[in-house]
Design an enzyme around this catalytic site. Structure first.
Site, PDB file in Angstrom:
ATOM      1  N   GLY A   1       0.820  -1.170  -0.010  1.00  0.00           N
ATOM      2  CA  GLY A   1       0.025  -0.064  -0.172  1.00  0.00           C
ATOM      3  C   GLY A   1       0.970   1.231  -0.020  1.00  0.00           C
ATOM      4  O   GLY A   1       1.691   1.223   0.558  1.00  0.00           O
TER       5      GLY A   1
ATOM      6  N   GLY B   1       5.455  -2.331   3.297  1.00  0.00           N
ATOM      7  CA  GLY B   1       4.999  -2.933   4.759  1.00  0.00           C
ATOM      8  C   GLY B   1       5.682  -4.333   5.030  1.00  0.00           C
ATOM      9  O   GLY B   1       6.337  -4.713   4.213  1.00  0.00           O
TER      10      GLY B   1
ATOM     11  N   ASP C   1      -0.571   2.662   8.751  1.00  0.00           N
ATOM     12  CA  ASP C   1      -0.955   1.829  10.082  1.00  0.00           C
ATOM     13  C   ASP C   1      -0.076   2.075  11.002  1.00  0.00           C
ATOM     14  O   ASP C   1      -0.535   1.824  12.190  1.00  0.00           O
ATOM     15  CB  ASP C   1      -1.617   0.451   9.702  1.00  0.00           C
ATOM     16  CG  ASP C   1      -2.548   0.104   8.529  1.00  0.00           C
ATOM     17  OD1 ASP C   1      -3.396   1.273   8.613  1.00  0.00           O
ATOM     18  OD2 ASP C   1      -2.799  -0.721   8.329  1.00  0.00           O
TER      19      ASP C   1
ATOM     20  N   ARG D   1     -24.383  10.026  12.936  1.00  0.00           N
ATOM     21  CA  ARG D   1     -23.920  10.193  11.504  1.00  0.00           C
ATOM     22  C   ARG D   1     -22.663   9.123  11.550  1.00  0.00           C
ATOM     23  O   ARG D   1     -22.147   9.436  12.399  1.00  0.00           O
ATOM     24  CB  ARG D   1     -23.795  11.441  11.128  1.00  0.00           C
ATOM     25  CG  ARG D   1     -24.974  12.480  10.898  1.00  0.00           C
ATOM     26  CD  ARG D   1     -25.667  11.902   9.539  1.00  0.00           C
ATOM     27  NE  ARG D   1     -26.627  13.004   9.415  1.00  0.00           N
ATOM     28  CZ  ARG D   1     -27.767  13.108  10.084  1.00  0.00           C
ATOM     29  NH1 ARG D   1     -28.348  12.103  11.175  1.00  0.00           N
ATOM     30  NH2 ARG D   1     -28.668  14.007   9.532  1.00  0.00           N
TER      31      ARG D   1
END
Length: 784
Positions: free
Chosen positions: A25, A118, A166, A292
């Protein structure tokens, strides 16, 4: 044992070829890492190749593996994502694919790989390295390469950098892209808060993190969310009830909005997913609140990298090239990473194994273990969040009968309010009565002091400047009045949040103890100033926000300069005599030079810079950026440098100047400053409680030792309390800076990346460390 200093000029890359690829990613800051690898590689005379589209490009070969030049990586520093592309690659997972990749690398003589990605990408790289000699033998048997090539390219060296938003990789405090992703999340939360406030709404925000709750946890800490769900720390049975009670209590306290943050991988204690929709339905059914859901999705991967990520990636990129130059057939594949404020090298597979251990612990329901394996900074974040988000009922709070006052001193810095909020809330949790002093020591002398409650500091984390108000006035001229006020209000401890003035103020109070018994109490200084010029700490609250403001402006200015062609901008930054903002701003914005007070310069250096820029204008990069600290030299002013450059550059480039001024002090605090302010403040408050207990004798607090007036700072890898009296010897009081500053070591980096010949001491780097499992004790003293 005294080691000889090691200089990188003595390391040569002649005859070596380095391939750089991004895989997995994308993450903001990958381009900064690519740029640093390319430039450092070329600088040490190695050949550097781009491998486009990750491992796919390595397998496909051809135009996907291209030798690059210095200019190839110009103007990519401020671009998000990765310009060399990244692709998921199935064929590299097969031996045939890896055989083809090995053939493509050998054709170009590439035996050094720098992989940015990663844990999956890095594991793949390690397998490739282990198979390398076997792959070459097979190629030789097939007659695709000759025996000489097998001997010549016998070993493959691999260095990894972790690019992942992350922050899910063990062994590194921060992965490239995490800080930028937090910037995106916080921008969204700040925007949502205003609309939620208008309509008294509850918002459920879903952030990325399938297996790691770092983004959710830190953004919850940074915006004071009401509730957070993360995979490593599932809520206890019956969380539905406790969450609803908490939300309705907050509404009853006149809080007009609720924010709930959910990591996409959030689970309950039975490993069942907790989705944002499920949370929303629960709130609507049980409480009937207007609710919401906002799913942030790929916004978090986008946008321009933050200053922190650019500096991190540039440091890592340079370190990666050093690691490749020093690699021998015996060194394992390593990852370059950051521990505290220190660049380190760790064995790649140790990190990967530990990262997989976390996942295994979570799958098996060993959640306490999972949090511990994530590392001390994750554990600290979680403990601080738990401390600040839930107020215990008054009946359950201890009562200490101590009164603690908090004040801001010096110039405003973003993140001060987050620190005040944490101090007040931790103080109340510890059982103290908390008092806020308005307008620094001047306000103190005038009796502007009032009790402050848990609810009073709600929503403060995201506010810039100083809500309590701050003044530069030192206490020396008001000592008697301040002592009177302390007696009247019975103040038993003091927390002073501010810059160099805060440090000086506490020195004055310490020295006045012999005359005023009122000052014989525990006092703690928290460094908060954009200048980052406080002795005893590597970072101050507010410096990161100011750096981002500078870098953002420099990006815009560079864009304007590239549009006009052959233009050089001279930009003046703040910082007093401390060159931190100018130097780090230059590194993060890709400037050509930075003039600072700490490194004296003369007319010859200015002349050399002009010549350097003249040379640069002959290439395809026809723009220049020069930063100057406001006090770097009293005669070589910004105007003088501007006029000198204009005259000397006549006919080659024209010049413009820009003084950034007070915009550097304002703005909403960055995620780093909110988080840093919150955590050091919570820690300082716990220290104050400990000192109060230790010094309470015969019904009163009496503390007159040096170690009861401390400054809490971050030093390399640890947070340390240092007596202000001991810091005196480390301080240059005339110029209001520490005598030794860690970031001066990074100065050569900026010069290397701007193509200047320079000397660079790399004695600090180079030792391969091991991934340390920390004991729970360490988590208390540990990193941020």
């Amino acid at each position: 044992m005294d080691h000889q200093p090691k200089f990188f000029e003595n390391l040569s890359g002649t005859g070596k070829a380095i391939g750089v690829l991004t895989s997995g990613g994308d993450a903001q800051g990958m381009n900064a890492a690519v740029r640093a690898v390319v430039r450092m590689g070329i600088y040490v005379k190695a050949k550097v190749y781009f491998v486009y589209e990750g491992y796919q490009g390595m397998v496909d070969g051809g135009d996907n593996i291209v030798e690059v030049s210095w200019e190839s990586v110009s103007s990519i520093l401020q671009v998000g994502g990765t310009v060399i592309g990244s692709a998921r690659c199935k064929s590299f997972r097969t031996r045939e694919g890896r055989l083809q990749a090995a053939y493509n690398l050998v054709q170009r003589g590439i035996t050094n790989l720098c992989v940015i990605g990663g844990d999956g990408s890095l594991t793949g790289a390690n397998l490739f390295r282990e198979e390398w000699s076997g792959l070459l033998e097979e190629l030789a048997q097939k007659g695709q390469i000759d025996e000489e090539a097998v001997k010549k390219y016998a070993y493959l060296n691999i260095v990894g950098m972790v690019g992942s938003i992350d922050n899910d990789f063990c062994g590194t405090d921060m992965t490239i892209g995490t800080d930028s992703a937090l910037h995106r999340i916080i921008e969204v939360v700040d925007a949502i808060m205003t609309t939620a406030q208008s309509h008294q709404r509850t918002f459920v925000l879903e952030v990325m993190g399938r297996h790691c709750g770092y983004l959710a946890l830190v953004s919850a800490l940074a915006c004071g969310a009401d509730w957070v769900f993360i995979p490593e720390y599932p809520p206890e049975e019956g969380w539905e009830d406790s969450m609803c009670v908490k939300l309705s209590e907050n509404r009853a306290r006149k809080k007009r909005l609720n924010i709930i943050i959910v990591a996409e991988g959030a689970i309950d204690c039975h490993n069942k997913p907790i989705t944002s929709e499920k949370v929303k339905d629960l709130v609507v059914q049980r409480l009937g609140f207007d609710t919401r859901v906002t799913i942030l999705g790929h916004v978090q991967r986008g946008g321009t990298p933050s200053a922190f990520d650019r500096i991190l990636a540039s440091r890592m990129g340079v370190e990666a090239v050093l690691a490749l130059l020093e690699a021998t057939p015996a060194t394992p594949a390593c990852v370059v990473s950051l521990s505290g404020n220190q660049a380190v090298r760790l064995p790649l597979m140790e990190c990967v194994q530990m990262t997989q251990e976390v996942q295994k612990a979570m799958d098996e329901g060993r959640f306490v273990e999972a949090v511990r394996l994530r590392g001390r900074s994750f554990e600290n974040n979680l403990n601080t969040y738990k401390l600040l988000s839930h107020k215990k009922p008054d009946a359950e709070l201890p009562k200490t009968n101590f009164n603690v006052a908090v004040l801001n001193v010096g110039a405003p810095a973003a993140g001060m309010n987050a620190a005040v909020r944490a101090a007040v809330r931790v103080g109340i949790t510890e059982g103290h009565k908390m008092f806020a002093v308005i307008d620094g020591f001047e306000g103190f002398a005038r009796g502007k002091i009032k009790e402050i409650s848990w609810g009073d500091v709600g929503g403060w984390t995201g506010q810039g400047g100083s809500i309590l108000g701050t003044k530069r006035t030192l206490p020396a001229k008001y000592l008697e009045k301040i002592a009177d006020q302390m007696r009247t209000n019975n103040i038993n401890a003091l927390m002073v949040i501010g810059g160099f003035e805060a440090y000086e103020s506490c020195l004055q109070l310490h020295e006045a103890r012999s005359r005023f018994e009122e000052f014989c109490i525990p006092i703690c200084v928290l460094p908060a100033t954009i200048s980052n010029n406080v002795p005893g700490t590597d970072f101050s609250i507010g410096a990161d926000t100011a750096l981002n403001a500078i870098v953002e402006t420099c990006d815009r200015i560079k864009q304007s300069a590239s549009g006009t062609k052959r233009r050089v901008f001279i930009i003046e930054t703040m910082g007093g005599y401390c060159g931190y903002l100018a130097n780090m701003g230059a590194l993060a914005a890709g400037a050509d030079a930075a003039y600072i007070f700490e490194e004296q310069f003369d007319i010859r250096e200015l002349q050399a810079n002009v010549e350097h820029l003249t040379e640069k204008m002959k290439t395809s990069i026809q723009r220049g950026l020069v930063l100057r600290n406001e006090n770097c030299n009293e005669n070589y002013t910004t105007d003088f440098i501007y006029q000198l450059y204009s005259e000397e550059g006549k006919g080659v480039f024209d010049c413009r100047k820009n003084v950034l001024g007070h915009m550097q002090q304002g703005g909403a605090p960055s995620p780093f400053d909110r988080n840093f302010g919150t955590k050091i403040s919570a820690k300082a408050m716990q220290w104050i409680s400990k000192k109060l207990k230790e010094t309470y004798r015969k019904g009163k607090v009496f503390a007159n030792t040096d170690d009861s007036v401390c400054l809490l700072g971050m030093r390399r890898r640890n947070l340390v309390f240092q007596p202000v009296a001991e810091l005196k010897t480390e301080t240059d009081f005339v110029h209001r800076i520490p005598k030794e500053q860690w970031w001066l070591k990074l100065r050569p980096l900026m010069k290397i990346l701007a193509k200047y010949k320079t000397s660079y001491d790399v004695s600090d780097s180079g030792q391969l460390e091991h991934v340390a499992m920390h004991s729970p004790k360490e988590a208390e003293t540990g990193a941020i």
